[in-house]
Design a protein around this motif. Sequence first.
Motif, mmCIF file in Angstrom:
data_model
loop_
_atom_site.group_PDB
_atom_site.id
_atom_site.type_symbol
_atom_site.label_atom_id
_atom_site.label_comp_id
_atom_site.label_asym_id
_atom_site.label_seq_id
_atom_site.Cartn_x
_atom_site.Cartn_y
_atom_site.Cartn_z
ATOM 1 N N PHE A 1 0.836 -1.207 0.000
ATOM 2 C CA PHE A 1 0.000 0.000 0.000
ATOM 3 C C PHE A 1 0.870 1.256 0.000
ATOM 4 N N PHE A 2 1.851 1.306 0.889
ATOM 5 C CA PHE A 2 2.699 2.493 1.010
ATOM 6 C C PHE A 2 3.416 2.779 -0.314
ATOM 7 N N ASN A 3 4.085 1.781 -0.865
ATOM 8 C CA ASN A 3 4.833 1.994 -2.110
ATOM 9 C C ASN A 3 3.931 2.419 -3.265
ATOM 10 N N ASN A 4 2.783 1.762 -3.419
ATOM 11 C CA ASN A 4 1.846 2.135 -4.488
ATOM 12 C C ASN A 4 1.273 3.529 -4.257
ATOM 13 N N SER A 5 1.024 3.868 -3.001
ATOM 14 C CA SER A 5 0.472 5.189 -2.683
ATOM 15 C C SER A 5 1.476 6.295 -2.971
ATOM 16 N N ILE A 6 2.735 6.078 -2.642
ATOM 17 C CA ILE A 6 3.756 7.098 -2.905
ATOM 18 C C ILE A 6 3.836 7.371 -4.403
ATOM 19 N N THR A 7 3.791 6.327 -5.214
ATOM 20 C CA THR A 7 3.799 6.515 -6.674
ATOM 21 C C THR A 7 2.588 7.324 -7.110
ATOM 22 N N MET A 8 1.413 6.985 -6.599
ATOM 23 C CA MET A 8 0.190 7.717 -6.962
ATOM 24 C C MET A 8 0.269 9.165 -6.487
ATOM 25 N N LEU A 9 0.725 9.386 -5.246
ATOM 26 C CA LEU A 9 0.789 10.742 -4.692
ATOM 27 C C LEU A 9 1.747 11.627 -5.479
ATOM 28 N N LYS A 10 2.869 11.062 -5.898
ATOM 29 C CA LYS A 10 3.841 11.838 -6.682
ATOM 30 C C LYS A 10 3.236 12.335 -7.984
ATOM 31 N N ASN A 11 2.285 11.585 -8.518
ATOM 32 C CA ASN A 11 1.718 11.916 -9.825
ATOM 33 C C ASN A 11 0.375 12.634 -9.766
ATOM 34 N N HIS A 12 -0.216 12.758 -8.582
ATOM 35 C CA HIS A 12 -1.527 13.410 -8.490
ATOM 36 C C HIS A 12 -1.338 14.918 -8.641
ATOM 37 N N PRO A 13 -2.057 15.557 -9.561
ATOM 38 C CA PRO A 13 -1.796 16.975 -9.864
ATOM 39 C C PRO A 13 -2.087 17.962 -8.731
ATOM 40 N N LEU A 14 -2.965 17.630 -7.795
ATOM 41 C CA LEU A 14 -3.288 18.592 -6.743
ATOM 42 C C LEU A 14 -2.616 18.305 -5.404
ATOM 43 N N VAL A 15 -2.027 17.143 -5.237
ATOM 44 C CA VAL A 15 -1.397 16.804 -3.955
ATOM 45 C C VAL A 15 -0.081 17.570 -3.820
ATOM 46 N N GLU A 16 -0.009 18.409 -2.784
ATOM 47 C CA GLU A 16 1.219 19.156 -2.499
ATOM 48 C C GLU A 16 2.064 18.494 -1.413
ATOM 49 N N ARG A 17 1.414 17.937 -0.405
ATOM 50 C CA ARG A 17 2.121 17.363 0.740
ATOM 51 C C ARG A 17 1.353 16.140 1.233
ATOM 52 N N TYR A 18 2.100 15.250 1.897
ATOM 53 C CA TYR A 18 1.475 14.103 2.530
ATOM 54 C C TYR A 18 2.354 13.647 3.681
ATOM 55 N N ALA A 19 1.712 13.082 4.730
ATOM 56 C CA ALA A 19 2.432 12.645 5.919
ATOM 57 C C ALA A 19 1.889 11.300 6.390
ATOM 58 N N TRP A 20 2.778 10.367 6.596
ATOM 59 C CA TRP A 20 2.429 9.036 7.087
ATOM 60 C C TRP A 20 1.991 9.115 8.547
ATOM 61 N N TYR A 21 0.986 8.323 8.907
ATOM 62 C CA TYR A 21 0.480 8.256 10.277
ATOM 63 C C TYR A 21 0.887 6.900 10.844
ATOM 64 N N PRO A 22 1.944 6.829 11.666
ATOM 65 C CA PRO A 22 2.525 5.536 12.027
ATOM 66 C C PRO A 22 1.967 4.830 13.252
ATOM 67 N N TRP A 23 0.941 5.328 13.892
ATOM 68 C CA TRP A 23 0.520 4.767 15.173
ATOM 69 C C TRP A 23 -0.497 3.652 15.048
ATOM 70 N N ASN A 24 -0.076 2.511 14.541
ATOM 71 C CA ASN A 24 -0.942 1.349 14.462
ATOM 72 C C ASN A 24 -0.077 0.128 14.146
#
Length: 181
Positions: A128-151
């Motif tokens: 999930f993480f690796n696929n999401s990073i690829t998608m986030l890098k290419n999404h035209p409106l996403v400027e920032r993202y932060a992982w939520y590690p508490w689980n």
Amino acid sequence: IKAIGDAGYKTVLGFNEPNKTDQSNMTVDAAIALWPTLTSNPNIRVSSPAVSDDGRAWLESFMTQVKAKGLRVDFIAMHWYGWNAGSCTSGQLEGAINWASKWGLPVWITEFGCMGSSNPDEQTLITFFNNSITMLKNHPLVERYAWYPWNTYNDLYRANASGVSVITSLGTAFVAAPQYR
């Protein structure tokens, strides 16, 4: 806001999960009443309140009032956790981002990860993480993202049998990902 500007900060996040009683716990009307003060410095970018994924109706109402009253929101802040079994996919996250994109503003995902029954094992989470990073890098409106590690499995490091912190497989993937966008 004046002190924030005087300290040199250029960005402020709006209220955290106002739709939740254990977080900001605010009505839309209360948030709207405070909004002119929060956005009083035009040199500071201000995000929308960051609602949890089940707070979409709250944000819809907030953004409707922002528009009606001519108030300013510079970007949309959102959280996403994929709680349900099978929802720990980059496609599910992208669907939430596409919903948040409806206002045509940049998007910051200030917390994301797989929680509850959506993260059955470490490999599911790493995929999930690796696929999401690829998608986030290419999404035209996403400027920032932060992982939520508490689980479970979301840890970037954990203590080994000797009590020494060691990086996890997810931590290795995290280190390899872009620092920010």
